[in-house]
Scaffold this active site. Structure first.
Site, PDB file in Angstrom:
ATOM      1  N   CYS A 115     -15.285  -1.134  -4.892  1.00  0.00           N
ATOM      2  CA  CYS A 115     -14.802  -0.706  -3.578  1.00  0.00           C
ATOM      3  C   CYS A 115     -14.874   0.811  -3.625  1.00  0.00           C
ATOM      4  O   CYS A 115     -14.080   1.446  -4.317  1.00  0.00           O
ATOM      5  CB  CYS A 115     -13.384  -1.171  -3.299  1.00  0.00           C
ATOM      6  SG  CYS A 115     -12.746  -0.467  -1.766  1.00  0.00           S
ATOM      7  N   SER A 119      -9.475   0.183  -3.254  1.00  0.00           N
ATOM      8  CA  SER A 119      -9.412  -0.829  -4.308  1.00  0.00           C
ATOM      9  C   SER A 119      -9.442  -2.225  -3.706  1.00  0.00           C
ATOM     10  O   SER A 119      -8.741  -3.109  -4.156  1.00  0.00           O
ATOM     11  CB  SER A 119      -8.162  -0.635  -5.159  1.00  0.00           C
ATOM     12  OG  SER A 119      -7.013  -0.654  -4.339  1.00  0.00           O
TER      13      SER A 119
END
Lengths: 215, 124
Positions: A115, A119
């Site tokens: 990502c 996250s």
């Protein structure tokens, strides 16, 4: 500006910044960054604590999903068609974590999940992300140099294998389906699941074959 | 009042659910635990602070949910840190705003760092 117009602007703004963390997330981030800067908090202690509690649940669910996909072609097809529905079949709906897409490794393709912004992670099947997944180093290097990152985790991806990097968002999360190692043809789901590591489902590990002897 | 040790455990998850609904729940409780280990405050102080916040949320008729529980955890953590390290506590509001600006200034695809809080919005 009319009320309707400002409402639309607000909606566009919210959509553009859908990655802006929630208020409590920002408060935790603020606390943690200040405490670490002042030397009052060791982030490794926090990670170790989280690890203890998440290992009980997190990756084990993902491992079961993988083991079932290896042994049940019909389930595997349903999982590829709709990952969220697939894990829901196993009772792993989790919370509102966006749509799940399962990306399979093959002899010609290796998948890596990141990502880049924050996250985003398939929490419902992998639990809480490891600390390295949230670091700026991983988030930027996974895209720029995925082979180098995977090599640092211990697996060299052959040159003739294509590496695909998947950038998770709040809307779509990815789970890598690693390849089933040779020599496990007569293994059941429970035994297979013990082979599957968290990192293999993120894509920072490719070869599960080395674990077969210990399964 | 909660037992000190119990106040450090994740709230019992519903059957079939994950230990933590969202990562910040884990991080808030993880920080609370780490600060006890480092000696900033004791287990009993933590349990008392958390119990006080849980009561405060209950009196305010907040729903008895996991989310409310972790809101109380975060409030207790902020309060205790503010008491033990006034300098940290005094910087919290400014730092929250800095992170918010950093996220808004950072296009998707770029790592978010605090440096982005003051710099110009990055090019896409």
């Amino acid at each position: 500006m009319s009320e309707d117009h400002s409402g639309r602007i607000g909606a566009i703004h919210r959509e553009l910044h859908s990655h802006l963390p929630s208020a409590p997330e920002l408060r935790v981030k603020a606390l943690e960054s200040l405490l670490v800067e002042k030397g009052l908090l060791d982030p490794n202690t926090v990670d170790a604590w989280i690890e203890v509690y998440t290992e009980q649940i997190g990756p084990k669910r993902g491992a079961e999903v993988v083991a079932r996909a290896w042994t049940d072609p019909a389930f595997r097809d349903r999982l590829f068609a709709d990952g969220t529905a697939g894990i829901t079949e196993l009772g792993f709906e989790g919370w509102a974590g966006g749509h799940l897409r399962v990306v399979p490794n093959t002899p010609a393709v290796h998948n890596l999940v990141v990502c880049t912004l924050c996250s985003c992670y398939p929490h419902a099947v992998l639990g809480i992300p490891p600390n390295w997944y949230k670091t700026a180093a991983y988030r930027s290097r996974a895209v720029r140099d995925p082979r180098g990152v995977i090599a640092e985790f211990g697996d060299a991806i052959p040159d003739d294998v294509e590496v695909r990097v998947w950038d998770s968002t709040a809307e779509v999360r990815y789970l890598v389906l690693p390849e089933r190692p040779a020599g496990t043809e007569d293994w059941d789901v429970a035994r297979l699941a013990r082979l599957v590591t968290r990192n293999s489902m993120i894509g920072t590990e490719r070869d599960l074959g080395r674990l077969v002897g210990r399964g | 009042m909660s037992e000190p040790e119990a106040a450090l455990l994740p709230r019992e998850p519903k059957p079939g659910s994950t230990v933590f609904a969202v990562p910040w729940h884990a991080e808030a409780l993880g920080i609370a635990n780490a600060l006890i280990q480092s000696g900033m405050y004791s287990q009993v102080e933590w349990a008392n602070a958390l119990a006080a916040e849980i009561r405060r949320f209950a009196v305010a008729a907040e729903p008895d949910t996991e989310e409310t529980y972790y809101q109380a955890v975060l409030a207790a953590l902020e309060r205790l840190v503010g008491e033990k390290s006034p300098e940290t506590g005094g910087s919290l509001v400014t730092r929250v705003e800095a992170w918010r600006r950093a996220y808004l200034n950072t296009p998707h695809g770029q790592p978010v760092t605090l440096a982005a809080a003051t710099g110009p919005a990055a090019d896409h």
